[in-house]
Design a protein around this motif. Structure first.
Motif, PDB file in Angstrom:
ATOM      1  N   THR B  18     -50.959  40.922  79.471  1.00  0.00           N
ATOM      2  CA  THR B  18     -50.897  40.469  80.828  1.00  0.00           C
ATOM      3  C   THR B  18     -52.229  40.920  81.555  1.00  0.00           C
ATOM      4  OG1 THR B  18     -49.833  42.366  81.894  1.00  0.00           O
ATOM      5  CG2 THR B  18     -48.512  40.371  80.773  1.00  0.00           C
ATOM      6  N   ILE B  19     -52.549  40.461  82.800  1.00  0.00           N
ATOM      7  CA  ILE B  19     -53.604  41.257  83.414  1.00  0.00           C
ATOM      8  C   ILE B  19     -53.518  42.296  83.871  1.00  0.00           C
ATOM      9  CG2 ILE B  19     -54.948  39.101  84.150  1.00  0.00           C
ATOM     10  CD1 ILE B  19     -53.238  39.008  86.710  1.00  0.00           C
ATOM     11  N   ASN B  20     -52.152  42.759  83.842  1.00  0.00           N
ATOM     12  CA  ASN B  20     -51.963  44.324  84.518  1.00  0.00           C
ATOM     13  C   ASN B  20     -51.956  44.979  83.330  1.00  0.00           C
ATOM     14  OD1 ASN B  20     -51.796  43.505  87.287  1.00  0.00           O
ATOM     15  ND2 ASN B  20     -49.624  42.611  86.712  1.00  0.00           N
ATOM     16  N   GLY B  21     -51.966  44.818  82.102  1.00  0.00           N
ATOM     17  CA  GLY B  21     -51.872  45.716  80.903  1.00  0.00           C
ATOM     18  C   GLY B  21     -50.828  45.060  80.001  1.00  0.00           C
ATOM     19  N   MET B  22     -50.614  45.765  78.794  1.00  0.00           N
ATOM     20  CA  MET B  22     -49.584  45.317  77.797  1.00  0.00           C
ATOM     21  C   MET B  22     -48.157  45.604  78.256  1.00  0.00           C
ATOM     22  SD  MET B  22     -51.439  44.247  75.099  1.00  0.00           S
ATOM     23  CE  MET B  22     -50.895  44.392  73.808  1.00  0.00           C
ATOM     24  N   VAL B  23     -47.319  44.448  78.205  1.00  0.00           N
ATOM     25  CA  VAL B  23     -45.883  44.800  78.478  1.00  0.00           C
ATOM     26  C   VAL B  23     -45.363  45.129  77.126  1.00  0.00           C
ATOM     27  CG1 VAL B  23     -43.702  43.648  79.443  1.00  0.00           C
ATOM     28  CG2 VAL B  23     -46.119  43.295  80.444  1.00  0.00           C
ATOM     29  N   ARG B  24     -44.652  46.173  77.210  1.00  0.00           N
ATOM     30  CA  ARG B  24     -43.995  46.582  76.023  1.00  0.00           C
ATOM     31  C   ARG B  24     -42.666  45.945  75.933  1.00  0.00           C
ATOM     32  NH1 ARG B  24     -48.435  48.331  73.485  1.00  0.00           N
ATOM     33  NH2 ARG B  24     -49.551  49.518  74.677  1.00  0.00           N
ATOM     34  N   ALA B  25     -42.408  44.715  75.349  1.00  0.00           N
ATOM     35  CA  ALA B  25     -41.105  43.980  75.536  1.00  0.00           C
ATOM     36  C   ALA B  25     -40.034  44.182  74.604  1.00  0.00           C
ATOM     37  CB  ALA B  25     -41.272  42.495  75.550  1.00  0.00           C
ATOM     38  N   VAL B  26     -40.250  44.587  73.500  1.00  0.00           N
ATOM     39  CA  VAL B  26     -39.517  44.993  72.465  1.00  0.00           C
ATOM     40  C   VAL B  26     -39.972  46.022  71.771  1.00  0.00           C
ATOM     41  CG1 VAL B  26     -38.217  44.393  70.446  1.00  0.00           C
ATOM     42  CG2 VAL B  26     -38.467  42.669  72.156  1.00  0.00           C
ATOM     43  N   ARG B  27     -39.068  47.335  71.730  1.00  0.00           N
ATOM     44  CA  ARG B  27     -39.783  48.515  70.933  1.00  0.00           C
ATOM     45  C   ARG B  27     -38.734  48.956  69.813  1.00  0.00           C
ATOM     46  NH1 ARG B  27     -40.013  52.755  75.546  1.00  0.00           N
ATOM     47  NH2 ARG B  27     -38.006  51.807  76.371  1.00  0.00           N
ATOM     48  N   ASN B  28     -39.493  48.831  68.726  1.00  0.00           N
ATOM     49  CA  ASN B  28     -38.653  49.399  67.673  1.00  0.00           C
ATOM     50  C   ASN B  28     -37.270  49.158  67.524  1.00  0.00           C
ATOM     51  OD1 ASN B  28     -38.695  50.573  65.248  1.00  0.00           O
ATOM     52  ND2 ASN B  28     -38.892  52.701  66.265  1.00  0.00           N
ATOM     53  N   ILE B  29     -36.939  47.736  67.456  1.00  0.00           N
ATOM     54  CA  ILE B  29     -35.616  47.567  67.307  1.00  0.00           C
ATOM     55  C   ILE B  29     -35.359  47.074  65.649  1.00  0.00           C
ATOM     56  CG2 ILE B  29     -35.367  46.795  69.517  1.00  0.00           C
ATOM     57  CD1 ILE B  29     -34.816  43.805  68.636  1.00  0.00           C
ATOM     58  N   SER B  30     -33.876  47.271  65.365  1.00  0.00           N
ATOM     59  CA  SER B  30     -33.594  47.113  64.051  1.00  0.00           C
ATOM     60  C   SER B  30     -32.304  46.637  63.997  1.00  0.00           C
ATOM     61  CB  SER B  30     -33.594  48.233  62.829  1.00  0.00           C
ATOM     62  OG  SER B  30     -35.193  48.671  62.994  1.00  0.00           O
ATOM     63  N   PHE B  31     -31.923  45.345  63.195  1.00  0.00           N
ATOM     64  CA  PHE B  31     -30.548  44.981  63.286  1.00  0.00           C
ATOM     65  C   PHE B  31     -30.134  44.081  61.970  1.00  0.00           C
ATOM     66  CE2 PHE B  31     -32.100  41.881  66.319  1.00  0.00           C
ATOM     67  CZ  PHE B  31     -31.695  40.726  65.847  1.00  0.00           C
ATOM     68  N   ASP B  32     -29.397  43.899  61.349  1.00  0.00           N
ATOM     69  CA  ASP B  32     -29.029  43.036  60.386  1.00  0.00           C
ATOM     70  C   ASP B  32     -27.822  42.253  60.665  1.00  0.00           C
ATOM     71  OD1 ASP B  32     -30.414  44.546  58.859  1.00  0.00           O
ATOM     72  OD2 ASP B  32     -28.929  45.805  57.882  1.00  0.00           O
ATOM     73  N   GLY B  46     -34.824  40.745  81.213  1.00  0.00           N
ATOM     74  CA  GLY B  46     -36.126  41.671  80.878  1.00  0.00           C
ATOM     75  C   GLY B  46     -35.842  42.671  80.075  1.00  0.00           C
ATOM     76  N   SER B  47     -34.465  42.889  79.041  1.00  0.00           N
ATOM     77  CA  SER B  47     -34.343  43.817  78.188  1.00  0.00           C
ATOM     78  C   SER B  47     -35.113  43.422  76.816  1.00  0.00           C
ATOM     79  CB  SER B  47     -32.738  44.118  78.053  1.00  0.00           C
ATOM     80  OG  SER B  47     -32.093  42.936  77.832  1.00  0.00           O
ATOM     81  N   GLY B  48     -35.614  42.377  76.580  1.00  0.00           N
ATOM     82  CA  GLY B  48     -36.151  41.993  75.361  1.00  0.00           C
ATOM     83  C   GLY B  48     -35.271  41.317  74.255  1.00  0.00           C
ATOM     84  N   LYS B  49     -34.050  40.734  74.791  1.00  0.00           N
ATOM     85  CA  LYS B  49     -33.089  40.150  74.032  1.00  0.00           C
ATOM     86  C   LYS B  49     -33.938  38.914  73.450  1.00  0.00           C
ATOM     87  CE  LYS B  49     -29.912  38.827  77.693  1.00  0.00           C
ATOM     88  NZ  LYS B  49     -30.829  38.920  78.797  1.00  0.00           N
ATOM     89  N   SER B  50     -34.141  37.935  74.609  1.00  0.00           N
ATOM     90  CA  SER B  50     -34.755  36.690  74.154  1.00  0.00           C
ATOM     91  C   SER B  50     -36.103  36.728  73.480  1.00  0.00           C
ATOM     92  CB  SER B  50     -34.797  35.732  75.534  1.00  0.00           C
ATOM     93  OG  SER B  50     -33.739  35.362  76.040  1.00  0.00           O
ATOM     94  N   VAL B  51     -36.846  37.724  73.881  1.00  0.00           N
ATOM     95  CA  VAL B  51     -38.166  37.806  73.000  1.00  0.00           C
ATOM     96  C   VAL B  51     -37.831  38.111  71.493  1.00  0.00           C
ATOM     97  CG1 VAL B  51     -40.189  39.245  72.747  1.00  0.00           C
ATOM     98  CG2 VAL B  51     -39.320  38.795  75.137  1.00  0.00           C
ATOM     99  N   SER B  52     -36.857  38.941  71.301  1.00  0.00           N
ATOM    100  CA  SER B  52     -36.462  39.166  69.723  1.00  0.00           C
ATOM    101  C   SER B  52     -36.133  37.918  68.936  1.00  0.00           C
ATOM    102  CB  SER B  52     -35.708  40.337  69.525  1.00  0.00           C
ATOM    103  OG  SER B  52     -35.039  40.694  70.683  1.00  0.00           O
ATOM    104  N   ILE B  53     -35.501  37.111  69.682  1.00  0.00           N
ATOM    105  CA  ILE B  53     -34.909  35.892  68.926  1.00  0.00           C
ATOM    106  C   ILE B  53     -35.986  34.984  68.896  1.00  0.00           C
ATOM    107  CG2 ILE B  53     -32.513  36.237  69.190  1.00  0.00           C
ATOM    108  CD1 ILE B  53     -33.404  33.379  70.923  1.00  0.00           C
ATOM    109  N   LYS B  54     -36.884  34.956  69.979  1.00  0.00           N
ATOM    110  CA  LYS B  54     -38.044  34.100  69.757  1.00  0.00           C
ATOM    111  C   LYS B  54     -38.968  34.431  68.586  1.00  0.00           C
ATOM    112  CE  LYS B  54     -38.280  32.031  74.239  1.00  0.00           C
ATOM    113  NZ  LYS B  54     -38.825  32.257  75.675  1.00  0.00           N
ATOM    114  N   VAL B 276     -33.603  50.276  89.568  1.00  0.00           N
ATOM    115  CA  VAL B 276     -33.883  48.866  88.685  1.00  0.00           C
ATOM    116  C   VAL B 276     -34.453  49.621  87.394  1.00  0.00           C
ATOM    117  CG1 VAL B 276     -34.553  47.518  90.564  1.00  0.00           C
ATOM    118  CG2 VAL B 276     -36.103  49.021  89.994  1.00  0.00           C
ATOM    119  N   PRO B 277     -34.544  48.485  86.387  1.00  0.00           N
ATOM    120  CA  PRO B 277     -34.939  48.890  85.112  1.00  0.00           C
ATOM    121  C   PRO B 277     -36.520  49.199  85.037  1.00  0.00           C
ATOM    122  CG  PRO B 277     -34.099  46.589  84.994  1.00  0.00           C
ATOM    123  CD  PRO B 277     -33.834  47.239  86.331  1.00  0.00           C
TER     124      PRO B 277
END
Lengths: 314, 346
Positions: B18-32, B46-54, B276-277
């Motif tokens: 983004t213009i403000n910098g890198m947004v770390r949306a998902v950070r090192n997640i693992s699941f089966d 904003g917790s990154g749940k939709s990003v991971s499934i996308k 807030v988060p």
């Protein structure tokens, strides 16, 4: 604490219908279909129902954003359902304020927080900006924001903070009744609790009366002293919230309660849902249905045969 | 990789430019995801749940960067797939149901056509008649009454719940093995929500589907999930079976999340999570929840907590579980509720 003789707000046989289409194809929707209820000073009156049931319309009609089709509304004994005059508008805006569901759309993006909150004071004749500022600052403190927030614009705030601004705007004119239309449903769970707790604190501190309109039965039950359940424009059951939860009688209330998700996996996985079927769940007879008091303060919309059935269920 | 595991996400890390910098949306997640089970991913906006499934579906926005990780489906890494290879998987092997059924459907195309169009992707030789029959069968199987007539209708003629059923029918048209549901009931009324959840449970059993279910509503999760991953600030902070998460939540954030929502018997003051988060352009150094956690220890601000094992299936990433950490009290609302639930169970 409840003033039995004089309700703050009295609504009698309120009807609100909307028409659409033209000439031969005119369609009328009865958004509020002959409802009566009273709101007493100091209580929180919850109005719950699904989307399209008329709960928001009820709130908006009370504050006269709509002109009621039929029925009488009284606030502190004074009729507020008549033709809109300057005097009536002042009476309404002095006494009733509204908190809206969407904290983004309900704040003007081009006004600072100070202007948004102070606007109501300005229109009430407080022309001195210094004087206004002091009240706005005080209000900001009350809702958990600080002075520095006053000069900012709405987009700089998070959803929960915006809702706090909406609450401050509603409270700044010292209204007696607050109509809160789904104030927390657009918020995340953790923020929801912040706003509910804030409203609870303010209610106690300022002695507010709140009409709480929402679709989430757990939140309504938690927050309200009395709850009315609405279905297709009609209030079908009304009772103190604990009582409604212990003895839901109207089949729609029972269906609604059984559909509320509970944070309990073992219960959820075995839970039997109740569905509401208008034909199956009612006993038809010629006599019209009306609100009947089945237990003290517990009203159900039914005819006499159904009344007997509900009594046997207690 | 275990033989039962159909989909495995490993060390997935995603950022957005983004213009403000890198947004770390998902950070090192693992699941089966195991065959025939439902895994829920719970978290606030904003917790990154939709990003991971996308990322799983290969439909990340253009400014997304996958920094690290693997998404293994049948042993192959989806992240290395070309768009052409992805076409063979997307929809036919992994189906997706969106939150808003109205914007997922084409408003100017008849419902029937939208379903048959999808059917023909998998069966190019299907005749019009066959496709129509199959589509009506599908509509009936997702509980649309009078399917024959409704086949000819447009999306606006359906209610919200019925639209979501059609979206489900379209997802099922290609017979996927994995069904991803992104907040499928959030836009619906409670009574309709209950019906859609029942439907998803039913088709899952019938077709032996594996489901990934994204939601922010803990009540919905209790109904549908076998296992739960709780996400906060782009990380999975607690994972366990749904019984473990609801009856023995260990991470202060999971506890706070449960204590913030009233159920029908709650009378105590709700626990609101202050603040807030965090801003994900500058993710905090230690435990991301530390700034909002009144039990936070000094180490929480300095070092990221590892997963502490509570049982074979239950892990939580919080320093409060370290043997040297002081014991923390669960919020009262939650303690009372869990006691109530245990009594109900006995």
């Amino acid at each position: 604490m409840r003033n039995e003789t004089m309700p703050l707000l009295e609504v009698e046989n309120l009807k609100m219908s909307f028409t659409s289409g033209k000439r031969g194809k005119k369609v009328t929707v009865n958004a509020i279909d002959d409802n009566s209820f009273k709101i007493y000073e100091g209580e929180t009156f919850g109005l719950v129902g699904e989307s399209g049931c008329g709960k928001t319309t009820t709130g908006r009609t009370i504050i006269r954003l709509y002109n009621p089709t039929e029925g009488v509304m009284r606030f502190q004994g004074k009729e507020i359902s008549g033709p809109m005059t300057k005097e009536l508008r002042h009476f309404l805006t002095d006494n009733i304020a509204m908190i809206f569901q969407d904290p983004i759309d309900s704040l003007n993006p081009r006004m600072t927080v100070e202007e948004i909150i102070g606007e109501g004071l300005k229109y009430r004749g407080m022309k001195n900006p210094e004087e206004r500022r002091e009240i706005v600052y005080d209000m900001l403190n009350k809702v958990g924001l600080t002075h520095e927030h006053a000069s900012r614009y709405p987009h700089e705030f998070s959803g929960g903070q915006r809702q706090r601004i909406g609450i401050a705007r509603a409270l700044v004119v010292k209204p007696k009744l607050i109509i809160a239309d789904e104030p927390v449903s657009a918020l995340d769970v953790s923020v929801q609790a912040q706003v509910i707790n804030l409203l609870n604190d303010l209610k106690e501190e300022l002695g507010l009366t709140i009409m709480f309109v929402a679709h989430d039965l757990s939140v309504v039950k938690y927050f309200s002293t009395r709850v009315a359940v609405m279905y297709y424009g009609k209030i079908v059951e009304m009772a103190p919230s604990e009582e409604l939860y212990r003895h839901p009688l109207h089949p729609y209330t029972r269906a609604l309660l059984s559909a509320v998700p509970q944070p309990n996996p073992l219960l959820e996985k075995t839970r039997q849902r109740i569905t509401y079927d208008k034909v199956r769940d009612h006993i038809e007879m010629d006599e019209p249905r009306m609100m009947r008091e089945i237990l003290p303060e517990h009203f159900v919309y039914c005819n006499s045969k159904e009344f007997e059935r509900y009594q046997s269920m207690l | 990789m275990n033989k039962d595991t159909i989909l495995s996400v490993q060390n997935l890390t995603i950022s957005f430019r983004t213009i403000n910098g890198m947004v770390r949306a998902v950070r090192n997640i693992s699941f089966d995801l195991k065959r025939g089970e439902t895994v829920a991913i719970v978290g606030e906006s904003g917790s990154g749940k939709s990003v991971s499934i996308k990322a799983i579906m290969g439909i990340l926005a253009g400014n997304a960067v996958v920094d690290d990780g693997q998404i293994l489906y049948e042993g192959k890494d989806l992240l290395k797939f070309s768009e052409k290879e992805y076409h063979k998987i997307r929809g036919s092997k992994i189906g997706l149901i969106f939150q808003d059924p109205l914007s997922a459907l084409n408003p100017i195309m008849k419902i029937g056509k939208q379903i048959t169009e999808t059917l023909k992707l998998s069966h190019p030789n299907m005749t019009k008649k066959e496709a129509r029959d199959r589509a009506i069968e599908l509509m009936e199987s997702v509980g649309i009454p009078d399917a024959e007539n409704r086949f000819e209708q447009y999306p606006f003629q359906f209610s919200g719940g019925m639209r979501q059923r059609i979206v489900i029918a379209i997802a099922l048209a290609r017979d996927p093995e994995v069904l991803i549901c992104d907040e499928p009931t959030t836009a619906l009324d409670v009574t309709v929500q209950a019906k859609i959840l029942d439907l998803i449970n039913e088709i899952k059993r019938e077709r032996n589907l594996s489901v990934i279910f994204i939601t922010h509503d803990m009540g919905v999760v209790a109904n549908i999930a076998d296992r739960i991953n709780v996400m906060y600030a782009g990380k999975i902070i607690e994972k366990g079976t749904s019984e473990e998460i609801f009856y023995e939540p260990a991470h202060p954030y999971t506890q706070a999340l449960l204590a913030a929502m009233p159920d029908l018997e709650t009378e105590e003051t709700l626990v609101s999570i202050p603040g807030v988060p965090p801003n994900m352009i500058y993710p905090p150094k230690g435990d991301a929840f530390a700034a909002r956690n009144k039990y936070a220890l000094k180490i929480d601000f300095e070092q990221e907590p590892p997963f502490f094992k509570l049982s074979d299936t239950h892990y939580a990433a919080t320093w409060t579980l370290h043997p040297n950490a002081p014991d923390i009290e669960m919020p009262e609302v939650l303690k009372n509720r869990i006691n109530r639930m245990k009594e109900g169970r006995a």
